[in-house]
Design a protein around this motif. Sequence first.
Motif, PDB file in Angstrom:
ATOM      1  N   THR A 263       0.843  -1.193   0.000  1.00 49.09           N
ATOM      2  CA  THR A 263       0.000   0.000   0.000  1.00 49.09           C
ATOM      3  C   THR A 263       0.879   1.244   0.000  1.00 49.09           C
ATOM      4  O   THR A 263       2.027   1.217   0.455  1.00 49.09           O
ATOM      5  N   LYS A 264       0.327   2.340  -0.475  1.00 48.21           N
ATOM      6  CA  LYS A 264       1.072   3.589  -0.529  1.00 48.21           C
ATOM      7  C   LYS A 264       1.464   4.067   0.863  1.00 48.21           C
ATOM      8  O   LYS A 264       2.561   4.592   1.068  1.00 48.21           O
ATOM      9  N   TYR A 265       0.623   3.850   1.845  1.00 48.62           N
ATOM     10  CA  TYR A 265       0.893   4.340   3.196  1.00 48.62           C
ATOM     11  C   TYR A 265       2.152   3.699   3.777  1.00 48.62           C
ATOM     12  O   TYR A 265       2.972   4.384   4.384  1.00 48.62           O
ATOM     13  N   VAL A 266       2.314   2.406   3.593  1.00 44.84           N
ATOM     14  CA  VAL A 266       3.496   1.744   4.155  1.00 44.84           C
ATOM     15  C   VAL A 266       4.649   1.698   3.156  1.00 44.84           C
ATOM     16  O   VAL A 266       5.787   1.465   3.545  1.00 44.84           O
ATOM     17  N   GLY A 267       4.384   1.928   1.870  1.00 45.48           N
ATOM     18  CA  GLY A 267       5.406   1.767   0.846  1.00 45.48           C
ATOM     19  C   GLY A 267       5.915   3.045   0.221  1.00 45.48           C
ATOM     20  O   GLY A 267       6.594   2.990  -0.813  1.00 45.48           O
ATOM     21  N   ASP A 268       5.640   4.211   0.837  1.00 48.34           N
ATOM     22  CA  ASP A 268       6.060   5.481   0.243  1.00 48.34           C
ATOM     23  C   ASP A 268       7.545   5.720   0.521  1.00 48.34           C
ATOM     24  O   ASP A 268       7.936   6.583   1.312  1.00 48.34           O
ATOM     25  N   SER A 269       8.387   4.934  -0.132  1.00 50.98           N
ATOM     26  CA  SER A 269       9.842   4.995   0.053  1.00 50.98           C
ATOM     27  C   SER A 269      10.421   6.151  -0.763  1.00 50.98           C
ATOM     28  O   SER A 269      10.140   6.285  -1.945  1.00 50.98           O
ATOM     29  N   GLU A 270      11.248   6.976  -0.114  1.00 49.70           N
ATOM     30  CA  GLU A 270      11.686   8.220  -0.746  1.00 49.70           C
ATOM     31  C   GLU A 270      13.186   8.346  -0.964  1.00 49.70           C
ATOM     32  O   GLU A 270      13.616   9.060  -1.850  1.00 49.70           O
ATOM     33  N   SER A 271      13.991   7.697  -0.147  1.00 54.68           N
ATOM     34  CA  SER A 271      15.439   7.791  -0.350  1.00 54.68           C
ATOM     35  C   SER A 271      16.081   6.443  -0.061  1.00 54.68           C
ATOM     36  O   SER A 271      15.568   5.649   0.740  1.00 54.68           O
ATOM     37  N   ILE A 272      17.198   6.182  -0.726  1.00 54.38           N
ATOM     38  CA  ILE A 272      17.931   4.932  -0.529  1.00 54.38           C
ATOM     39  C   ILE A 272      19.412   5.254  -0.404  1.00 54.38           C
ATOM     40  O   ILE A 272      19.973   5.995  -1.207  1.00 54.38           O
ATOM     41  N   THR A 273      20.032   4.710   0.646  1.00 55.45           N
ATOM     42  CA  THR A 273      21.450   4.922   0.906  1.00 55.45           C
ATOM     43  C   THR A 273      22.143   3.578   1.016  1.00 55.45           C
ATOM     44  O   THR A 273      21.758   2.748   1.845  1.00 55.45           O
ATOM     45  N   HIS A 274      23.134   3.330   0.169  1.00 53.68           N
ATOM     46  CA  HIS A 274      23.928   2.110   0.256  1.00 53.68           C
ATOM     47  C   HIS A 274      25.036   2.367   1.263  1.00 53.68           C
ATOM     48  O   HIS A 274      25.972   3.125   1.003  1.00 53.68           O
ATOM     49  N   ALA A 275      24.919   1.764   2.433  1.00 49.98           N
ATOM     50  CA  ALA A 275      25.814   2.052   3.542  1.00 49.98           C
ATOM     51  C   ALA A 275      27.146   1.336   3.411  1.00 49.98           C
ATOM     52  O   ALA A 275      27.314   0.405   2.618  1.00 49.98           O
ATOM     53  N   ALA A 276      28.099   1.748   4.233  1.00 52.77           N
ATOM     54  CA  ALA A 276      29.441   1.186   4.180  1.00 52.77           C
ATOM     55  C   ALA A 276      29.462  -0.297   4.520  1.00 52.77           C
ATOM     56  O   ALA A 276      30.347  -1.025   4.066  1.00 52.77           O
ATOM     57  N   ASP A 277      28.477  -0.758   5.314  1.00 55.07           N
ATOM     58  CA  ASP A 277      28.445  -2.183   5.674  1.00 55.07           C
ATOM     59  C   ASP A 277      27.742  -3.046   4.633  1.00 55.07           C
ATOM     60  O   ASP A 277      27.550  -4.244   4.837  1.00 55.07           O
ATOM     61  N   GLY A 278      27.353  -2.446   3.500  1.00 56.43           N
ATOM     62  CA  GLY A 278      26.712  -3.189   2.424  1.00 56.43           C
ATOM     63  C   GLY A 278      25.203  -3.219   2.491  1.00 56.43           C
ATOM     64  O   GLY A 278      24.548  -3.650   1.533  1.00 56.43           O
ATOM     65  N   SER A 279      24.623  -2.758   3.589  1.00 60.90           N
ATOM     66  CA  SER A 279      23.167  -2.729   3.709  1.00 60.90           C
ATOM     67  C   SER A 279      22.610  -1.453   3.078  1.00 60.90           C
ATOM     68  O   SER A 279      23.356  -0.554   2.691  1.00 60.90           O
ATOM     69  N   TYR A 280      21.289  -1.401   2.975  1.00 59.78           N
ATOM     70  CA  TYR A 280      20.610  -0.245   2.410  1.00 59.78           C
ATOM     71  C   TYR A 280      19.717   0.387   3.484  1.00 59.78           C
ATOM     72  O   TYR A 280      18.985  -0.325   4.180  1.00 59.78           O
ATOM     73  N   TYR A 281      19.778   1.696   3.596  1.00 57.94           N
ATOM     74  CA  TYR A 281      18.896   2.432   4.496  1.00 57.94           C
ATOM     75  C   TYR A 281      17.866   3.168   3.648  1.00 57.94           C
ATOM     76  O   TYR A 281      18.220   3.864   2.687  1.00 57.94           O
ATOM     77  N   VAL A 282      16.604   3.010   4.006  1.00 57.26           N
ATOM     78  CA  VAL A 282      15.506   3.588   3.237  1.00 57.26           C
ATOM     79  C   VAL A 282      14.660   4.457   4.155  1.00 57.26           C
ATOM     80  O   VAL A 282      14.293   4.033   5.261  1.00 57.26           O
ATOM     81  N   THR A 283      14.353   5.677   3.707  1.00 55.29           N
ATOM     82  CA  THR A 283      13.423   6.528   4.448  1.00 55.29           C
ATOM     83  C   THR A 283      12.056   6.479   3.777  1.00 55.29           C
ATOM     84  O   THR A 283      11.951   6.333   2.553  1.00 55.29           O
ATOM     85  N   PHE A 284      11.026   6.596   4.605  1.00 56.83           N
ATOM     86  CA  PHE A 284       9.646   6.571   4.141  1.00 56.83           C
ATOM     87  C   PHE A 284       8.927   7.810   4.675  1.00 56.83           C
ATOM     88  O   PHE A 284       9.237   8.308   5.759  1.00 56.83           O
ATOM     89  N   GLU A 285       7.944   8.288   3.907  1.00 55.07           N
ATOM     90  CA  GLU A 285       7.079   9.340   4.415  1.00 55.07           C
ATOM     91  C   GLU A 285       5.637   8.848   4.422  1.00 55.07           C
ATOM     92  O   GLU A 285       5.327   7.758   3.945  1.00 55.07           O
ATOM     93  N   GLY A 286       4.739   9.678   4.939  1.00 57.96           N
ATOM     94  CA  GLY A 286       3.391   9.210   5.238  1.00 57.96           C
ATOM     95  C   GLY A 286       3.445   8.609   6.631  1.00 57.96           C
ATOM     96  O   GLY A 286       3.161   9.267   7.628  1.00 57.96           O
ATOM     97  N   TRP A 287       3.860   7.362   6.710  1.00 55.65           N
ATOM     98  CA  TRP A 287       4.264   6.760   7.978  1.00 55.65           C
ATOM     99  C   TRP A 287       5.787   6.940   8.026  1.00 55.65           C
ATOM    100  O   TRP A 287       6.535   6.187   7.460  1.00 55.65           O
TER     101      TRP A 287
END
Length: 318
Positions: free
Chosen positions: A117-141
């Motif tokens: 759903t848009k409410y839980v899936g409104d992903s706005e930014s993606i950062t590939h971190a130094a440890d190989g993981s991805y950090y994602v920010t969401f808005e709405g929630w």
Amino acid sequence: MMRLLVIFIVGLLSIGSAAADPVAITATPVAPDVGATPFTTGQLEYLAGFSLASDAKDFGGLSGASLSTDGRTLTALADIGVWFRLALAHDATGRLIGVSGGASGRLEDEHGKPLTTKYVGDSESITHAADGSYYVTFEGWHRLWRYPSLTAAAKYVRPPKEMASLPGNEGVEAATQLPDGRFLLLSEGGFTDSGDLQGWLGDGKRWAGLTLAPTGAFRPTDLTVLPTGDVLLLERSASLFGGFAARLSVIRSATIAPGARVNGEELAVIEGPLPIDNFEGAAARAAPDGSVLIYILSDDNFSAMEQTLLLQFRWRPQ
């Protein structure tokens, strides 16, 4: 009995690991509507641009971008909780000469369930971190999640407590990890009493506030670290009669500190005669000659009236 047990164990191991699907991309070259070349705007030289399209039903709405160190892979994040990996081709000077397809998948929540759903899936930014993981920010929630991989379930990250009070559609669209490991977050529409935009600096456990001095109607839509160690800020403005414009500026790393009021030093305003749309993703890397290659990506809002544009510029820091 043993066969049934093996099937059961394999089923358990597959939980929380989302499948990636192939995606095909059509890339059509675009260029400034001028006769003279090379075309420059501010401190930037226009190198290349493509309008991207795909038959994949979820393609569009690209709001975040992450570029591999070698420039061969662009990971783009749609604001419906879907990611895309695109293959980029460059010539010997670093100029972008082609974009092709790769893989696509849907982000999952902390329980391994797809964000549908848009409410839980409104992903706005993606950062590939130094440890190989991805950090994602969401808005709405409003939230910040960490993904060990894009096909894994999300991991909770403690966000700045003030994030919860941001306007629903104007949350943290701009985020990046600094070379020292801390994360820099900037809100699109969280204003302080003095008229600055709210931001935060932290490690995912402890956060300190800072602010961004706004420039006219421009609002932050992405951040990325430059090869110089400073931070590239992408901002976007939109108006009924003026349409879209974007602004690229540099935030000096020495000015990023708890409680600071940071300013972006303008590199260029992206507007006509350049191809223009709703630019929300930015990435950068070093070119073979030591200059900086800057990429910006647009969110077409899933509208037939807009385009998904990927533009590339060269910047030669003074």
